[in-house]
Write a protein that holds these residues in place. Structure first.
Motif: not given
Length: 467
Positions: A358-365, A377-381, A383-389, A391-393
């Motif tokens: 849900e957090a990811e979706e909201a940051y995208e918005k 942008w920093l917070d959004y990336s 979250i992705l980094y913490e999940q080891e995503k 490439i997405e980060a």
């Protein structure tokens, strides 16, 4: 045979009205002179009863068929009751009787203006200008037409002419401020109001508009001085207190702002916006119970005020009551779906509740609505980094840099992600860009990857920029 009574203009207008109403009740026929009829028509206009006023006009026209004044009154009333073609016809008849009456052209101008036929409106106002003794209202009309046509420079020229004719014309003073605002020309606005005040030092409206111009220039101390003068001249001027409060908020003088906001209650009914502003001040002072109390008063008065619902959420968030905060953030969002700040708060609360998707979706918005929000942008990336995503980060950071090429923080964060992915050359490229942009912020890199402090290549590059 019906008896005819004659009533003259010497009598009290109220008496004329009583006699007229008696005539209608008795189905009789009294004679009134033109002035008495005008008084009766004006009485019904003031009572906001156009149909009654139009009925009087009919009687007046029957008894005074050559008086243009009744055709003009009829046209005014037909305009109010949205009968434009009949109004035009009445004006044409009036012009045949008395072509030099400026009101004919003013009303015709109004009609054309409401139909967005601006050229014809201007032609009629210009005619009225040649004939009228007092021209300030006609000049104001011409200024409005130029505003509607998007020609604000012309509008300003006419508003200044209007004020030359009548320094007291408040509408012109406020319209002038509006035009300068649209043109984003606050410096000239300040200059004009300063000159105006030299001639009219007791014009509270001029001091107030000067304060607003200073506010827009970010000169809050000067704005407060101007609002103080406005209040000194008119101590019941609630808007001046409110805007002074806003200026104090901008100077982070929250306790003083609360006092000033409260002063507005002495001169006007408390309203939702003021309660919300007071709530915000208490929030900044971290007095969350008081803040919440005022936000609640605000939504009680106006349930559509999104900022107040949001404020309640902020106070709960501060107390780590994230689940409750979310409820209020979402109420605010329902009222203002495209507000990036609301989405940001929701993203943050969802994250703190561990609801990562849900957090990811909201940051995208957030970044879609406000791509210039570097923190988002920093917070959004992050979250992705913490999940080891990873490439997405990195993709998110690429987008972030594209939108904010000046923001050094983004480059440093990108360096961290690229190192984590093992793209060393790319990472060093970005490090050079980051250091060229803002060498002082290199600590951001070590916050993310402390192990890089031992990397000789990186330390050498950093030293090259920070020596």
């Amino acid at each position: 045979m019906e008896e005819e009574f004659e009533f003259g203009f010497s009598e009290d207008p109220k008496f004329s009205v009583e006699r007229y109403e008696e005539m209608i009740r008795n189905h009789d026929q009294y004679f009134f002179d033109a002035q008495a009829f005008e008084n009766i028509i004006d009485y019904y206009i003031e009572k906001n009863d156009p149909p009654k006023a139009l009925q009087v006009v009919e009687y007046a026209r029957n008894q005074h068929p050559f008086a243009a004044v009744f055709l003009i009154k009829q046209a005014q009333l037909l305009v109010v009751t949205n009968r434009a073609s009949e109004a035009f016809a009445a004006l044409d008849k009036a012009a045949m009787l008395e072509a030099s009456d400026p009101d004919i052209y003013v009303i015709r101008g109004n009609l054309y203006e409401s139909m967005e036929r601006y050229t014809e409106a201007l032609e009629n106002y210009e005619k009225a200008l040649d004939m009228a003794e007092e021209t300030d209202e006609v000049l104001l009309h011409i200024a409005y037409v130029h505003q509607n046509m998007g020609d604000y420079e012309q509008a300003i020229a006419y508003l200044k002419r209007c004020l030359e004719q009548n320094m007291e014309n408040q509408d012109a003073l406020y319209e002038l401020a509006f035009c300068y605002d649209v043109l984003d020309n606050q410096e000239e606005s300040v200059q004009f109001y300063m000159q105006y005040i030299d001639n009219e030092p007791y014009s509270y409206a001029a001091w107030y508009n000067l304060g607003n111009a200073y506010t827009k220039l970010g000169l809050f101390e000067k704005a407060i001085d101007a609002y103080d003068y406005a209040i000194l001249i008119k101590d019941s001027f609630a808007s001046a207190y409110f805007n002074k409060g806003n200026a104090l908020v901008n100077l982070e003088k929250y306790a003083e702002a609360i006092e000033v906001y409260r002063q507005t209650f002495e001169y006007e009914q408390p309203n939702a916006d003021t309660y919300c502003a007071i709530g915000e001040c208490y929030e900044k002072l971290e007095q969350m119970d008081d803040a919440r109390a005022f936000y609640k008063k605000s939504v009680k008065m106006d349930s559509k005020l999104a900022d107040a619902w949001f404020g309640i959420g902020v106070t709960l968030d501060f107390e780590e009551r994230y689940f409750e905060a979310l409820h209020f953030y979402k109420k605010a969002l329902d009222l203002d779906i495209a507000n990036a700040d609301y989405w940001f708060a929701i993203a943050d609360a969802e994250y703190k509740l561990g609801r990562i998707a849900e957090a990811e979706e909201a940051y995208e918005k957030v970044v879609e609505l406000n791509p210039l929000d570097v923190d988002a942008w920093l917070d959004y990336s992050s979250i992705l980094y913490e999940q080891e995503k990873l490439i997405e980060a990195i993709e998110v950071m690429t987008q972030a840099i594209k939108n904010n090429p000046e923001a050094a923080e983004l480059y440093y964060r990108m360096v961290a992600y690229l190192f984590a992915k093992g793209d060393y050359n790319e990472a060093l490229n970005h490090l050079e860009m980051a250091l060229a942009s803002d060498p002082e912020k290199h600590y951001i890199l070590f916050d993310y990857l402390p192990q890089l402090q031992k990397n000789k290549v990186i330390i050498d590059i950093i030293n090259k920029y920070t020596r």
